[in-house]
Motif scaffolding. Sequence first.
Motif, PDB file in Angstrom:
ATOM      1  N   UNK A 113       0.850  -1.243   0.011  1.00 37.97           N
ATOM      2  CA  UNK A 113       0.109   0.009   0.064  1.00 37.97           C
ATOM      3  C   UNK A 113       0.753   1.222   0.057  1.00 37.97           C
ATOM      4  N   UNK A 114       2.027   1.345   0.343  1.00 35.17           N
ATOM      5  CA  UNK A 114       2.789   2.542   0.423  1.00 35.17           C
ATOM      6  C   UNK A 114       3.772   2.879  -0.626  1.00 35.17           C
ATOM      7  N   UNK A 115       3.596   1.821  -1.741  1.00 33.19           N
ATOM      8  CA  UNK A 115       4.081   1.961  -2.790  1.00 33.19           C
ATOM      9  C   UNK A 115       3.076   2.281  -4.125  1.00 33.19           C
ATOM     10  N   UNK A 116       3.376   2.818  -5.051  1.00 34.51           N
ATOM     11  CA  UNK A 116       2.540   2.931  -6.246  1.00 34.51           C
ATOM     12  C   UNK A 116       3.509   2.637  -7.680  1.00 34.51           C
ATOM     13  N   UNK A 117       3.235   1.716  -8.323  1.00 35.79           N
ATOM     14  CA  UNK A 117       3.985   1.215  -9.317  1.00 35.79           C
ATOM     15  C   UNK A 117       3.644   2.243 -10.623  1.00 35.79           C
ATOM     16  N   UNK A 118       4.329   2.787 -11.099  1.00 34.46           N
ATOM     17  CA  UNK A 118       4.221   3.649 -12.315  1.00 34.46           C
ATOM     18  C   UNK A 118       4.806   3.323 -13.666  1.00 34.46           C
ATOM     19  N   UNK A 119       5.617   2.320 -13.681  1.00 35.00           N
ATOM     20  CA  UNK A 119       6.257   2.062 -14.886  1.00 35.00           C
ATOM     21  C   UNK A 119       7.140   1.297 -14.645  1.00 35.00           C
ATOM     22  N   UNK A 120       8.230   1.587 -15.800  1.00 33.42           N
ATOM     23  CA  UNK A 120       9.438   0.615 -16.025  1.00 33.42           C
ATOM     24  C   UNK A 120      10.603   1.798 -16.498  1.00 33.42           C
ATOM     25  N   UNK A 121      11.886   1.411 -16.050  1.00 32.30           N
ATOM     26  CA  UNK A 121      13.116   2.227 -16.345  1.00 32.30           C
ATOM     27  C   UNK A 121      14.158   1.273 -16.971  1.00 32.30           C
ATOM     28  N   UNK A 122      14.927   1.783 -17.816  1.00 32.25           N
ATOM     29  CA  UNK A 122      16.294   0.900 -18.201  1.00 32.25           C
ATOM     30  C   UNK A 122      17.279   1.766 -18.585  1.00 32.25           C
ATOM     31  N   UNK A 123      18.496   1.173 -18.448  1.00 33.88           N
ATOM     32  CA  UNK A 123      19.721   1.890 -18.994  1.00 33.88           C
ATOM     33  C   UNK A 123      20.272   1.011 -20.128  1.00 33.88           C
ATOM     34  N   UNK A 124      19.998   1.532 -21.494  1.00 37.08           N
ATOM     35  CA  UNK A 124      20.421   0.570 -22.628  1.00 37.08           C
ATOM     36  C   UNK A 124      21.829   0.391 -22.632  1.00 37.08           C
ATOM     37  N   UNK A 125      22.326  -0.385 -23.728  1.00 38.32           N
ATOM     38  CA  UNK A 125      23.507  -0.538 -24.096  1.00 38.32           C
ATOM     39  C   UNK A 125      24.090   0.690 -24.274  1.00 38.32           C
ATOM     40  N   UNK A 126      25.400   1.322 -24.267  1.00 37.09           N
ATOM     41  CA  UNK A 126      26.213   2.558 -24.259  1.00 37.09           C
ATOM     42  C   UNK A 126      26.376   2.367 -25.638  1.00 37.09           C
ATOM     43  N   UNK A 127      25.794   2.677 -26.851  1.00 42.01           N
ATOM     44  CA  UNK A 127      26.279   2.523 -28.199  1.00 42.01           C
ATOM     45  C   UNK A 127      25.628   3.634 -29.215  1.00 42.01           C
ATOM     46  N   UNK A 128      26.455   4.043 -30.188  1.00 45.56           N
ATOM     47  CA  UNK A 128      25.747   4.843 -31.134  1.00 45.56           C
ATOM     48  C   UNK A 128      25.191   3.983 -32.256  1.00 45.56           C
ATOM     49  N   UNK A 129      24.838   3.004 -32.246  1.00 45.95           N
ATOM     50  CA  UNK A 129      24.017   1.968 -33.271  1.00 45.95           C
ATOM     51  C   UNK A 129      22.689   2.278 -33.139  1.00 45.95           C
ATOM     52  N   UNK A 130      22.175   2.987 -33.853  1.00 45.54           N
ATOM     53  CA  UNK A 130      20.772   3.302 -33.704  1.00 45.54           C
ATOM     54  C   UNK A 130      19.754   2.213 -33.761  1.00 45.54           C
ATOM     55  N   UNK A 131      20.062   1.097 -34.349  1.00 47.80           N
ATOM     56  CA  UNK A 131      19.264  -0.096 -34.583  1.00 47.80           C
ATOM     57  C   UNK A 131      19.483  -0.787 -33.235  1.00 47.80           C
ATOM     58  N   UNK A 132      20.425  -0.811 -32.684  1.00 49.06           N
ATOM     59  CA  UNK A 132      20.664  -1.449 -31.149  1.00 49.06           C
ATOM     60  C   UNK A 132      19.645  -0.804 -30.371  1.00 49.06           C
TER      61      UNK A 132
END
Length: 230
Positions: free
Chosen positions: A156-175
């Motif tokens: 009850x003292x937490x409200x789930x709002x969504x998700x978070x991520x730190x992606x691969x450190x890359x300049x590759x747009x496709x990745x």
Amino acid sequence: MNTTIADRLSIAQSRINQAAQKCSRMPNEIKLLAVSKTKPNSDIIEAYYAGQRLFGENYVQEGEQKIIELSANFPDIEWHFIGPLQSNKTKVVAEHFDWMHTLSREKIAQRLNDQRPPAKAPLQVCIQVNISQEDTKSGIDAEQVMALATQISHMPKLTLRGVMAIPTATDDIQVQQDEFSKLQRIYQHLQQHFDNIDTLSMGMSGDLDVAIANGSTMVRIGSAIFGDRA
């Protein structure tokens, strides 16, 4: 030419606006979280007077000190904890922060719930997903998200709002595209099963455009606003 924090905030907001328009989204759908870790209170105050209200801190003690020192005069700052959290430091986050972005263990969730002061509103939380499946990254596997979300929903003292991520450190747009798209699908799946899911926390200076094209609702920007760490 030297730029001020206000100038750099304006530039960051313009980047967000342009990225949103490029993919036919409304700029006000995307929040800017200013990552103020290692920066002095004076920088936060300067950003505040330029209109910024959301600040992200990575370190428990540093964040606690800033909140204690600034909350009296700047009570409308929204403090986000965005760093790794050990179970022996959950009390500080539970007592002082408004948001916690890096939740990936039921044990941590339960401690945050139990230690949240009764007078405070529920702690807003995001589940951190290890979207790049790197051993050096925190977060849970995509397949574990629903189980943890269900556990959080009973606290009850937490409200789930969504998700978070730190992606691969890359300049590759496709990745970048592949990882952000995967996190967006997880987010959309959560929206179908839980209330209050409105936060897809992904994207930083280097991958902001791709993140926003894939539905990000909150981007985290630090050095582009406050300058490099000393």
